[in-house]
Write a protein that holds these residues in place. Sequence first.
Motif, short mmCIF file in Angstrom:
data_model
loop_
_atom_site.label_atom_id
_atom_site.label_comp_id
_atom_site.label_asym_id
_atom_site.label_seq_id
_atom_site.Cartn_x
_atom_site.Cartn_y
_atom_site.Cartn_z
N GLU A 1 -37.12 -6.68 71.88
CA GLU A 1 -35.72 -6.95 72.19
C GLU A 1 -35.25 -8.24 71.51
OE1 GLU A 1 -33.73 -4.88 73.82
OE2 GLU A 1 -35.42 -3.50 74.00
N LEU A 2 -36.09 -9.28 71.57
CA LEU A 2 -35.69 -10.55 70.97
C LEU A 2 -35.58 -10.45 69.46
CD1 LEU A 2 -35.05 -13.53 71.27
CD2 LEU A 2 -37.51 -14.02 71.20
N ASN B 1 -27.06 -8.94 75.46
CA ASN B 1 -26.38 -7.85 76.17
C ASN B 1 -27.03 -7.66 77.54
OD1 ASN B 1 -28.83 -6.46 75.64
ND2 ASN B 1 -28.02 -5.70 73.69
N ASP B 2 -26.44 -6.79 78.33
CA ASP B 2 -26.95 -6.56 79.69
C ASP B 2 -28.38 -6.03 79.67
OD1 ASP B 2 -24.59 -7.43 80.79
OD2 ASP B 2 -23.76 -5.42 81.08
N ARG B 3 -28.68 -5.19 78.68
CA ARG B 3 -30.04 -4.64 78.58
C ARG B 3 -31.08 -5.75 78.45
NH1 ARG B 3 -33.32 -0.45 76.54
NH2 ARG B 3 -34.91 -1.19 75.08
N PHE B 4 -30.79 -6.73 77.59
CA PHE B 4 -31.72 -7.84 77.38
C PHE B 4 -31.91 -8.64 78.66
CE2 PHE B 4 -32.67 -12.15 75.46
CZ PHE B 4 -33.95 -11.82 75.05
N LEU B 5 -30.83 -8.92 79.36
CA LEU B 5 -30.91 -9.67 80.61
C LEU B 5 -31.73 -8.92 81.66
CD1 LEU B 5 -27.23 -10.96 80.85
CD2 LEU B 5 -29.26 -12.26 80.17
N GLU B 6 -31.52 -7.61 81.75
CA GLU B 6 -32.27 -6.80 82.71
C GLU B 6 -33.76 -6.78 82.37
OE1 GLU B 6 -30.40 -3.02 82.56
OE2 GLU B 6 -28.54 -3.69 83.51
N ARG C 1 -39.26 -24.10 70.49
CA ARG C 1 -37.94 -23.47 70.66
C ARG C 1 -37.49 -23.36 72.11
NH1 ARG C 1 -40.04 -22.12 65.98
NH2 ARG C 1 -38.63 -21.64 64.23
N ILE C 2 -38.39 -23.57 73.05
CA ILE C 2 -38.02 -23.40 74.45
C ILE C 2 -36.97 -24.44 74.85
CG2 ILE C 2 -39.91 -24.88 75.31
CD1 ILE C 2 -40.18 -22.90 77.66
N HIS C 3 -35.95 -23.98 75.54
CA HIS C 3 -34.85 -24.83 76.00
C HIS C 3 -34.18 -25.58 74.86
CE1 HIS C 3 -35.67 -23.79 80.10
NE2 HIS C 3 -36.89 -24.29 80.05
N THR C 4 -34.00 -24.90 73.73
CA THR C 4 -33.25 -25.47 72.61
C THR C 4 -32.00 -24.61 72.39
OG1 THR C 4 -34.43 -24.15 70.94
CG2 THR C 4 -35.37 -26.32 71.51
N PRO C 5 -30.99 -25.16 71.72
CA PRO C 5 -29.77 -24.39 71.47
C PRO C 5 -30.07 -23.08 70.75
CG PRO C 5 -29.40 -26.70 70.98
CD PRO C 5 -30.88 -26.55 71.24
N GLY C 6 -29.50 -22.00 71.25
CA GLY C 6 -29.72 -20.68 70.70
C GLY C 6 -30.78 -19.89 71.44
N PHE C 7 -31.61 -20.57 72.24
CA PHE C 7 -32.69 -19.90 72.98
C PHE C 7 -32.58 -20.17 74.48
CE2 PHE C 7 -34.44 -20.14 68.70
CZ PHE C 7 -34.88 -18.85 68.51
N GLU C 8 -31.37 -20.47 74.94
CA GLU C 8 -31.19 -20.76 76.36
C GLU C 8 -31.58 -19.58 77.24
OE1 GLU C 8 -28.09 -23.15 74.03
OE2 GLU C 8 -28.87 -21.09 74.02
N VAL C 9 -31.16 -18.38 76.86
CA VAL C 9 -31.36 -17.20 77.71
C VAL C 9 -32.83 -16.81 77.86
CG1 VAL C 9 -30.85 -14.74 77.99
CG2 VAL C 9 -29.04 -16.33 77.31
N PRO C 10 -33.61 -16.71 76.78
CA PRO C 10 -35.01 -16.29 76.96
C PRO C 10 -35.96 -17.40 77.38
CG PRO C 10 -34.55 -16.56 74.63
CD PRO C 10 -33.25 -16.78 75.36
N SER C 11 -35.49 -18.64 77.56
CA SER C 11 -36.41 -19.75 77.82
C SER C 11 -37.17 -19.61 79.13
CB SER C 11 -35.67 -21.08 77.79
OG SER C 11 -35.40 -21.48 76.45
#
Length: 296
Positions: free
Chosen positions: A204-205, A9-14, A97-107
């Motif tokens: 958050e994660l 969600n937007d909160r997580f991205l912010e 898990r970094i840069h793997t499917p499902g974890f693109e956003v927090p990588s």
Amino acid sequence: MAATALPVNDRFLEILERLSEKSIEDYYNPYQRFAWPQTLDENRMWTSPDLLTVYGTEHYDRLDEDALRRLSKWESVNFYSLNVHGIRELLIEVVGRIHTPGFEVPSDFFHHFIGEENEHMWFFSEFCRRYGGKIYSSMTMSADSAWESEVENFLVFARILFFEELVDHYNTRMAQDDSLCETIRQVNRLHHQDESRHIAFGRELVSLLFTRMREAVSAERLREVESYLKRYVVFSVNSLYNPHVYRDAGIADPLGLRSALLADERRRAHERKAIRKPLAFFLKTGIFSDDTLPVL
């Protein structure tokens, strides 16, 4: 690994953007920051008295000042040793898990996390080797069974979050304790500075991973996950009671003392204080249905 995308969600991205910026602003070089003295004063406490595992029991009252100082030294070394082992394990999991499917956003934030945790492991190990001459060994808690990928990913970051929050309770207390030497206060102060970001990210994660897991598995599986995570909480707290610490401090019957402390109900209030924040988070998010913890 789960390929399902996180319910971002937007909160997580912010939060990710703000924490990444803060990591850059607050960056320090630990290899230059620390001026390690040759020795630390063994006539001072190395751990805040109320954080000692004997605090609040008759065992604390029976120890004289010299014995308490010796105990505080070795409990300090044990605490930092637990950090070394805990950080090593979390780095393995996050790097996987970094840069793997499902974890693109927090990588992108994972890069900051990995770099900072690697440096934490260095200065904790440096403390242990310089002033204790060793790093205490540590046991691990195995999984109950082969978890589904959604469950495995959730548990990895739930364990990391709990570990960080438990450690931060000790860091915060010792960073503010002017009875401790500056080196000990600095180690705890700098770790708390970074962990405050990691905890904010972790909450958050974990919330997002819990949402994803809850949609993918049965109610029975969720109860099994809760049971496992509660046992992990108790296992982690119990790791602070190290008989090798009591032996090195010159206390008779170290195994007997550990057993007595684990069974002593007067210790429960102090343990609950140390885990108050992560326990409240697990309850608020529905990860835990109640605050009852098992006896291992």
